[in-house]
Write a protein that holds these residues in place. Structure first.
Motif, short mmCIF file in Angstrom:
data_model
loop_
_atom_site.label_atom_id
_atom_site.label_comp_id
_atom_site.label_asym_id
_atom_site.label_seq_id
_atom_site.Cartn_x
_atom_site.Cartn_y
_atom_site.Cartn_z
N MET A 220 65.58 40.67 41.45
CA MET A 220 66.48 39.64 40.96
C MET A 220 66.56 38.47 41.94
N SER A 221 66.53 38.77 43.23
CA SER A 221 66.62 37.71 44.24
C SER A 221 65.46 36.74 44.14
N TRP A 222 64.27 37.26 43.85
CA TRP A 222 63.11 36.37 43.74
C TRP A 222 63.25 35.44 42.54
N LEU A 223 63.74 35.95 41.43
CA LEU A 223 63.93 35.12 40.24
C LEU A 223 64.95 34.02 40.53
N VAL A 224 66.06 34.39 41.15
CA VAL A 224 67.09 33.41 41.51
C VAL A 224 66.52 32.37 42.47
N LEU A 225 65.73 32.81 43.43
CA LEU A 225 65.12 31.89 44.39
C LEU A 225 64.19 30.91 43.70
N ILE A 226 63.38 31.38 42.78
CA ILE A 226 62.46 30.49 42.05
C ILE A 226 63.25 29.47 41.23
N GLY B 171 63.68 32.76 56.56
CA GLY B 171 62.49 31.91 56.67
C GLY B 171 61.66 31.90 55.40
N THR B 172 61.44 33.07 54.84
CA THR B 172 60.66 33.18 53.61
C THR B 172 61.40 32.50 52.47
N SER B 173 62.69 32.76 52.36
CA SER B 173 63.49 32.16 51.28
C SER B 173 63.44 30.64 51.35
N TYR B 174 63.67 30.11 52.54
CA TYR B 174 63.71 28.66 52.69
C TYR B 174 62.34 28.04 52.41
N ALA B 175 61.28 28.65 52.92
CA ALA B 175 59.94 28.11 52.70
C ALA B 175 59.57 28.13 51.22
N VAL B 176 59.89 29.19 50.53
CA VAL B 176 59.60 29.28 49.10
C VAL B 176 60.42 28.25 48.33
N TRP B 177 61.70 28.13 48.64
CA TRP B 177 62.60 27.18 47.98
C TRP B 177 62.10 25.74 48.16
N VAL B 178 61.80 25.38 49.39
CA VAL B 178 61.31 24.03 49.67
C VAL B 178 59.94 23.80 49.03
N PRO C 181 50.94 7.93 42.55
CA PRO C 181 49.53 7.95 42.15
C PRO C 181 48.96 9.38 42.23
N ILE C 182 48.03 9.64 41.32
CA ILE C 182 47.35 10.94 41.31
C ILE C 182 46.04 10.80 42.06
N SER C 183 45.75 11.76 42.92
CA SER C 183 44.47 11.78 43.60
C SER C 183 44.00 13.23 43.71
N THR C 184 42.73 13.38 43.86
CA THR C 184 42.16 14.72 44.01
C THR C 184 42.74 15.41 45.24
N VAL C 185 42.89 14.67 46.31
CA VAL C 185 43.42 15.24 47.55
C VAL C 185 44.85 15.74 47.33
N LYS C 186 45.67 14.93 46.66
CA LYS C 186 47.05 15.35 46.40
C LYS C 186 47.10 16.62 45.55
N VAL C 187 46.28 16.66 44.52
CA VAL C 187 46.27 17.84 43.64
C VAL C 187 45.83 19.08 44.43
N LEU C 188 44.80 18.94 45.24
CA LEU C 188 44.33 20.07 46.05
C LEU C 188 45.40 20.52 47.05
N LEU C 189 46.08 19.58 47.67
CA LEU C 189 47.13 19.94 48.61
C LEU C 189 48.31 20.62 47.91
N LEU C 190 48.66 20.16 46.72
CA LEU C 190 49.71 20.82 45.95
C LEU C 190 49.30 22.24 45.57
N CYS C 191 48.04 22.41 45.20
CA CYS C 191 47.54 23.76 44.90
C CYS C 191 47.62 24.65 46.14
N VAL D 293 53.13 29.49 48.79
CA VAL D 293 54.38 30.06 48.27
C VAL D 293 54.10 31.42 47.64
N VAL D 294 53.04 31.51 46.84
CA VAL D 294 52.66 32.80 46.24
C VAL D 294 52.32 33.79 47.34
N GLY D 295 51.61 33.34 48.35
CA GLY D 295 51.25 34.21 49.47
C GLY D 295 52.46 34.77 50.17
#
Length: 104
Positions: free
Chosen positions: A1-7, A56-63, A81-91, A97-99
């Protein structure tokens, strides 16, 4: 439940970040109220999640969720603006976060 609330709290972080930008220095009522409500709910959810998850994990995932969604929203709406670099960095950010979830 905590993970769902955090997301969900991370999603609300993106909501309040966008709302504060649209509030024009808190001079517009609708975005200002959206900011205040989503900020309170986001912080409350983060605090709830931190009762069971490491700080630490909670804050990093939240941010990370909030930042990725805020930038993504800006790119979709044309505010950033959209750029390939921005999209890759967001990925990469989303991957981190998933890790953190998988490593918990």
């Amino acid at each position: 439940m905590s993970w769902l609330v955090l997301i969900l709290s991370g999603v609300l972080e993106a909501v309040w970040a966008v709302a504060v930008g649209r509030s024009e220095g808190f001079s517009r009522l609708g975005p200002s109220l959206t900011f205040a409500v989503s900020l309170l709910l986001s912080m409350a959810g983060l605090a709830y999640a931190m009762r069971e998850l490491p700080v630490g994990t909670s804050y990093a995932v939240w941010v990370g969720i909030g930042a990725a969604l805020t930038v993504g929203y800006g790119m979709v709406t044309g505010a950033e603006p959209i750029s390939t670099v921005k999209v890759l960095l967001l990925c990469g950010l989303i991957g981190c976060v998933v890790g953190l979830k998988l490593a918990h």
